[in-house]
Motif scaffolding. Structure first.
Motif, PDB file in Angstrom:
ATOM      1  N   CYS A  56      13.482   1.779   5.468  1.00 33.00           N
ATOM      2  CA  CYS A  56      12.902   2.084   6.454  1.00 33.00           C
ATOM      3  C   CYS A  56      13.470   3.129   7.516  1.00 33.00           C
ATOM      4  CB  CYS A  56      12.273   0.913   7.675  1.00 33.00           C
ATOM      5  SG  CYS A  56      11.418  -0.221   6.618  1.00 33.00           S
TER       6      CYS A  56
ATOM      7  N   PRO B 113       7.052   1.376   6.057  1.00 34.50           N
ATOM      8  CA  PRO B 113       6.884   1.170   7.357  1.00 34.50           C
ATOM      9  C   PRO B 113       7.823  -0.318   7.599  1.00 34.50           C
ATOM     10  CG  PRO B 113       4.974   0.355   6.314  1.00 34.50           C
ATOM     11  CD  PRO B 113       5.905   1.098   5.364  1.00 34.50           C
TER      12      PRO B 113
ATOM     13  N   SER C  52      -1.304  -2.780   7.964  1.00 32.19           N
ATOM     14  CA  SER C  52      -2.159  -1.984   7.673  1.00 32.19           C
ATOM     15  C   SER C  52      -1.796  -0.751   8.793  1.00 32.19           C
ATOM     16  CB  SER C  52      -3.625  -2.302   7.751  1.00 32.19           C
ATOM     17  OG  SER C  52      -3.868  -2.856   9.190  1.00 32.19           O
ATOM     18  N   THR C  53      -2.331   0.353   8.565  1.00 31.63           N
ATOM     19  CA  THR C  53      -2.238   1.448   9.621  1.00 31.63           C
ATOM     20  C   THR C  53      -2.690   1.139  10.708  1.00 31.63           C
ATOM     21  OG1 THR C  53      -1.994   3.115   7.439  1.00 31.63           O
ATOM     22  CG2 THR C  53      -2.155   3.877   9.957  1.00 31.63           C
TER      23      THR C  53
ATOM     24  N   ASP D 233      -3.684   0.987   1.180  1.00 33.29           N
ATOM     25  CA  ASP D 233      -3.101   0.960   2.449  1.00 33.29           C
ATOM     26  C   ASP D 233      -2.196  -0.357   2.730  1.00 33.29           C
ATOM     27  OD1 ASP D 233      -2.462   2.083   5.250  1.00 33.29           O
ATOM     28  OD2 ASP D 233      -3.632   0.299   5.998  1.00 33.29           O
ATOM     29  N   THR D 234      -2.865  -1.392   2.703  1.00 24.97           N
ATOM     30  CA  THR D 234      -2.301  -2.990   2.575  1.00 24.97           C
ATOM     31  C   THR D 234      -1.365  -2.941   1.539  1.00 24.97           C
ATOM     32  OG1 THR D 234      -4.625  -3.736   3.230  1.00 24.97           O
ATOM     33  CG2 THR D 234      -3.053  -5.336   2.469  1.00 24.97           C
TER      34      THR D 234
ATOM     35  N   TYR E 236       0.726  -0.962   0.512  1.00 25.79           N
ATOM     36  CA  TYR E 236       1.891   0.166   0.922  1.00 25.79           C
ATOM     37  C   TYR E 236       2.572  -0.541   1.982  1.00 25.79           C
ATOM     38  CZ  TYR E 236       4.067   3.825   3.580  1.00 25.79           C
ATOM     39  OH  TYR E 236       4.948   4.783   4.214  1.00 25.79           O
ATOM     40  N   TYR E 237       1.943  -1.515   2.898  1.00 25.44           N
ATOM     41  CA  TYR E 237       2.484  -2.074   3.737  1.00 25.44           C
ATOM     42  C   TYR E 237       3.176  -3.411   3.464  1.00 25.44           C
ATOM     43  CZ  TYR E 237       1.322   0.563   7.986  1.00 25.44           C
ATOM     44  OH  TYR E 237       1.246   1.736   8.811  1.00 25.44           O
TER      45      TYR E 237
END
Length: 350
Positions: A185, A192, A197-198, A211-212, A214-215
């Motif tokens: 990070c 992130p 989530s974003t 997106d989920t 990725y986090y």
């Protein structure tokens, strides 16, 4: 087999009752009075209605309200056994009604101002998904790696894996998590630091899934890495013992292909200790996820548990701990049943 399973379930229920009783006793010894807090809040909200009352009338009004809340929650007695039986739902409350666990009342979270079942539904889904995904990912890596290290015992690959596994096994999980956050990070800026989530996003379908993931990538990588050291070493040791058995030497002497010897004969004999480890390790991941979820800001049961402890939301804490107890009991039953599947010599019918 059915008789054995029913017998074990009976034992599990007894253990669950005993542990639930102990947990209920412990949390009832903590200086926290839900009825008093609610009565105080109720009085504060009715200040205008109490303006014409004398101090004595106000005190009597509060005492009556406090007693009513105690009767409603089943805490109008100092007998902890009766309070426990009311909590379970086998003893009636003051007005003769039953409102406990057996009636579907699993508690109320005052921090979230809703029943605890509604609080834990989404976090439980996230925790189960994260742990199952991390377990599958770790097994896909550690089992083949442990087999290769056992077959190539003493070679450079085996030595390198052993050094890496010792380092990973020795470091505390929170140190590894901090290290990975710093590397991925702060330095590389790939993932992130927290969240699921974003912020501000309202994605659906495939976009929501990517997106989920990725986090969740960094928490899953960290959980998997923390599991590699111990799992790889156990699989390697179990395979080395299996490869030294007389039946393996006999199979090789008969000219059986090496792949068949390793993956059919040796690995099947090595499964007994591995099964114990895998199921126990999976349960340990659930407990360890308390740290990961809090550090990575994930909306899971670990984060909810820590917040509930900080805010003295004991109805929520007890339900979460009962969940972990139930997972452990079910896991032990699964271990015994799987024994009979991987090794015909083991019988679980008695």
């Amino acid at each position: 087999m059915l008789k054995y399973i029913l017998k074990r379930i009976g034992y599990m229920l007894i253990v669950l009752v005993i542990l639930s009783f102990l947990m209920f006793m412990i949390y009832n010894l903590v200086p926290s009075n839900r009825a008093y807090t609610d009565a105080k809040a109720d009085v504060q909200s009715r200040k205008q209605l109490m303006q014409g009352m004398t101090e004595e009338q106000k005190e009597n009004y509060f005492n009556d309200l406090y007693l009513e809340y105690q009767r409603q929650y089943g805490t109008d007695t100092d007998n902890l056994l009766i309070r426990y039986l009311r909590w379970v739902g086998v003893s009636p409350l003051y007005y003769g009604n039953y409102n406990g666990l057996l009636q579907g009342n699993l508690g109320y979270s005052h921090e979230y101002d809703k029943p605890v079942v509604e609080v834990i539904v989404e976090p439980m889904k996230n925790t189960i998904f994260i742990n199952i995904f991390a377990t599958i990912l770790a097994l896909v890596i550690t089992i083949p790696l442990g087999i290769v290290c056992a077959v190539r015992k003493g070679k450079k690959l085996d030595q390198a894996v052993q050094v890496g596994s010792i380092i990973g096994y020795s470091l505390p999980t929170f140190i590894i998590a901090i290290l990975f956050i710093w590397i991925f990070c702060s330095v590389l800026k790939i993932f992130p630091t927290s969240g699921m989530s974003t912020p501000g996003s309202n994605y659906t379908g495939w976009k929501w899934f990517t997106d989920t993931m990725y986090y969740l990538a960094l928490p899953l990588i960290t959980m998997t890495f923390c599991s590699l050291g111990g799992m790889t070493r156990y699989v390697r040791a179990s395979m080395i013992d299996a490869l030294s058995m007389d039946c393996i030497r006999t199979a090789r002497a008969k000219g059986v292909k090496e792949k068949v010897v390793i993956y059919s004969h040796a690995f099947r004999n090595a499964l007994i200790p591995i099964v114990t480890l895998v199921v126990g390790w999976f349960l340990g991941i659930f407990a360890g996820s308390l740290i990961f979820e809090d550090m990575f800001g994930l909306n899971g049961m670990g984060k909810i548990m820590i917040q509930a402890l900080r805010t003295a939301d004991f109805d929520l804490v007890i339900l979460l701990q009962l969940f972990y107890v139930a997972i452990s009991l079910i896991g032990n039953l699964i271990i015994d049943l799987v024994y009979g599947l991987v090794d015909p010599r083991v019988r679980v019918s008695k």
